[in-house]
Scaffold this motif. Structure first.
Motif, PDB file in Angstrom:
ATOM      1  N   THR A   1      23.928   4.198  35.991  1.00  0.00           N
ATOM      2  CA  THR A   1      22.569   3.757  36.302  1.00  0.00           C
ATOM      3  C   THR A   1      22.043   4.476  37.542  1.00  0.00           C
ATOM      4  O   THR A   1      20.879   4.886  37.590  1.00  0.00           O
ATOM      5  CB  THR A   1      22.544   2.229  36.537  1.00  0.00           C
ATOM      6  N   THR A   2      22.919   4.652  38.532  1.00  0.00           N
ATOM      7  CA  THR A   2      22.515   5.372  39.745  1.00  0.00           C
ATOM      8  C   THR A   2      22.162   6.816  39.403  1.00  0.00           C
ATOM      9  O   THR A   2      21.196   7.367  39.934  1.00  0.00           O
ATOM     10  CB  THR A   2      23.650   5.332  40.787  1.00  0.00           C
ATOM     11  N   GLY A   3      22.936   7.433  38.511  1.00  0.00           N
ATOM     12  CA  GLY A   3      22.638   8.807  38.090  1.00  0.00           C
ATOM     13  C   GLY A   3      21.282   8.920  37.430  1.00  0.00           C
ATOM     14  O   GLY A   3      20.522   9.866  37.676  1.00  0.00           O
ATOM     15  N   LYS A   4      20.947   7.925  36.602  1.00  0.00           N
ATOM     16  CA  LYS A   4      19.626   7.929  35.952  1.00  0.00           C
ATOM     17  C   LYS A   4      18.521   7.762  36.984  1.00  0.00           C
ATOM     18  O   LYS A   4      17.454   8.371  36.877  1.00  0.00           O
ATOM     19  CB  LYS A   4      19.548   6.817  34.909  1.00  0.00           C
ATOM     20  N   PHE A   5      18.776   6.941  37.995  1.00  0.00           N
ATOM     21  CA  PHE A   5      17.776   6.739  39.052  1.00  0.00           C
ATOM     22  C   PHE A   5      17.573   8.035  39.845  1.00  0.00           C
ATOM     23  O   PHE A   5      16.445   8.422  40.152  1.00  0.00           O
ATOM     24  CB  PHE A   5      18.231   5.612  39.984  1.00  0.00           C
ATOM     25  N   ILE A   6      18.674   8.710  40.135  1.00  0.00           N
ATOM     26  CA  ILE A   6      18.597   9.952  40.933  1.00  0.00           C
ATOM     27  C   ILE A   6      17.804  11.021  40.184  1.00  0.00           C
ATOM     28  O   ILE A   6      17.110  11.832  40.795  1.00  0.00           O
ATOM     29  CB  ILE A   6      20.018  10.449  41.292  1.00  0.00           C
ATOM     30  N   GLU A   7      17.877  11.037  38.868  1.00  0.00           N
ATOM     31  CA  GLU A   7      17.132  12.021  38.082  1.00  0.00           C
ATOM     32  C   GLU A   7      15.626  11.921  38.322  1.00  0.00           C
ATOM     33  O   GLU A   7      14.910  12.905  38.175  1.00  0.00           O
ATOM     34  CB  GLU A   7      17.413  11.835  36.582  1.00  0.00           C
ATOM     35  N   HIS A   8      15.150  10.766  38.705  1.00  0.00           N
ATOM     36  CA  HIS A   8      13.715  10.565  38.908  1.00  0.00           C
ATOM     37  C   HIS A   8      13.282  10.796  40.355  1.00  0.00           C
ATOM     38  O   HIS A   8      12.095  10.687  40.670  1.00  0.00           O
ATOM     39  CB  HIS A   8      13.305   9.165  38.453  1.00  0.00           C
ATOM     40  N   LEU A   9      14.216  11.104  41.224  1.00  0.00           N
ATOM     41  CA  LEU A   9      13.855  11.389  42.608  1.00  0.00           C
ATOM     42  C   LEU A   9      13.298  12.804  42.733  1.00  0.00           C
ATOM     43  O   LEU A   9      13.715  13.710  41.999  1.00  0.00           O
ATOM     44  CB  LEU A   9      15.078  11.246  43.517  1.00  0.00           C
ATOM     45  N   PRO A  10      12.394  13.008  43.664  1.00  0.00           N
ATOM     46  CA  PRO A  10      11.877  14.374  43.855  1.00  0.00           C
ATOM     47  C   PRO A  10      13.003  15.320  44.278  1.00  0.00           C
ATOM     48  O   PRO A  10      13.827  14.992  45.112  1.00  0.00           O
ATOM     49  CB  PRO A  10      10.856  14.217  44.978  1.00  0.00           C
ATOM     50  N   GLY A  11      13.038  16.467  43.674  1.00  0.00           N
ATOM     51  CA  GLY A  11      14.039  17.476  44.005  1.00  0.00           C
ATOM     52  C   GLY A  11      15.298  17.376  43.176  1.00  0.00           C
ATOM     53  O   GLY A  11      16.150  18.250  43.228  1.00  0.00           O
ATOM     54  N   ALA A  12      15.467  16.300  42.412  1.00  0.00           N
ATOM     55  CA  ALA A  12      16.679  16.133  41.621  1.00  0.00           C
ATOM     56  C   ALA A  12      16.732  17.138  40.478  1.00  0.00           C
ATOM     57  O   ALA A  12      17.807  17.539  40.055  1.00  0.00           O
ATOM     58  CB  ALA A  12      16.768  14.712  41.070  1.00  0.00           C
ATOM     59  N   LYS A  13      15.568  17.572  40.001  1.00  0.00           N
ATOM     60  CA  LYS A  13      15.557  18.522  38.889  1.00  0.00           C
ATOM     61  C   LYS A  13      16.023  19.908  39.341  1.00  0.00           C
ATOM     62  O   LYS A  13      16.461  20.698  38.518  1.00  0.00           O
ATOM     63  CB  LYS A  13      14.161  18.602  38.277  1.00  0.00           C
ATOM     64  N   GLN A  14      15.925  20.216  40.632  1.00  0.00           N
ATOM     65  CA  GLN A  14      16.380  21.508  41.117  1.00  0.00           C
ATOM     66  C   GLN A  14      17.903  21.567  41.257  1.00  0.00           C
ATOM     67  O   GLN A  14      18.469  22.640  41.373  1.00  0.00           O
ATOM     68  CB  GLN A  14      15.746  21.840  42.488  1.00  0.00           C
TER      69      GLN A  14
END
Length: 136
Positions: free
Chosen positions: A97-110
């Protein structure tokens, strides 16, 4: 009881002290002369004493009973897991669940490669921990 003057229920009421005062006097006077009713009253007293004795109700359970109980519960609810395995599964779910949340943080896609590496290392550590628990 073969006495025709006193009913067994009257003796029981006398013993329970739920008898009318006039009947109580009658029963007391009758008990002075009737051996059969005195014997019946004594048997009722012993029976009452045995029923009130809590030691008669202590039962020693066989040690297998606990295992049998657990097996029956398992058959109805399915296999239960040990608490440590449940905790590990909850932690893994929290990490997902934390990993899914981190995906939506700015900069996580980089930085998807870093997340994948961290995820692989975490999975490996959890797997080793589970193997150690199962080995115990």
């Amino acid at each position: 009881m073969s006495c025709d003057k006193i009913d067994a229920s009257l003796l029981q009421d006398y013993l329970d002290n739920t008898i009318d005062p006039l009947e109580k006097i009658f029963v007391q006077n009758h008990l002075k002369i009737c051996d059969k009713c005195r014997r019946e009253l004594s048997e009722l007293k012993l029976l009452l004493y045995d029923l009130d004795d809590k030691n008669n109700y202590i039962i020693d359970y066989p040690p297998e009973l606990e295992t049998m109980r657990d097996d029956i519960i398992d058959s109805f609810l399915g296999k239960r897991k040990s608490p440590s395995k449940k905790i590990i599964e909850m932690q893994v779910e929290t990490i997902k669940t934390t990993g899914k949340f981190i995906e939506h943080l700015p900069g996580a896609k980089q930085a998807p490669k870093l997340l994948k590496l961290a995820s692989k290392g975490l999975k490996k550590g959890v797997k080793q921990g589970v193997q150690k628990l199962v080995a115990k």
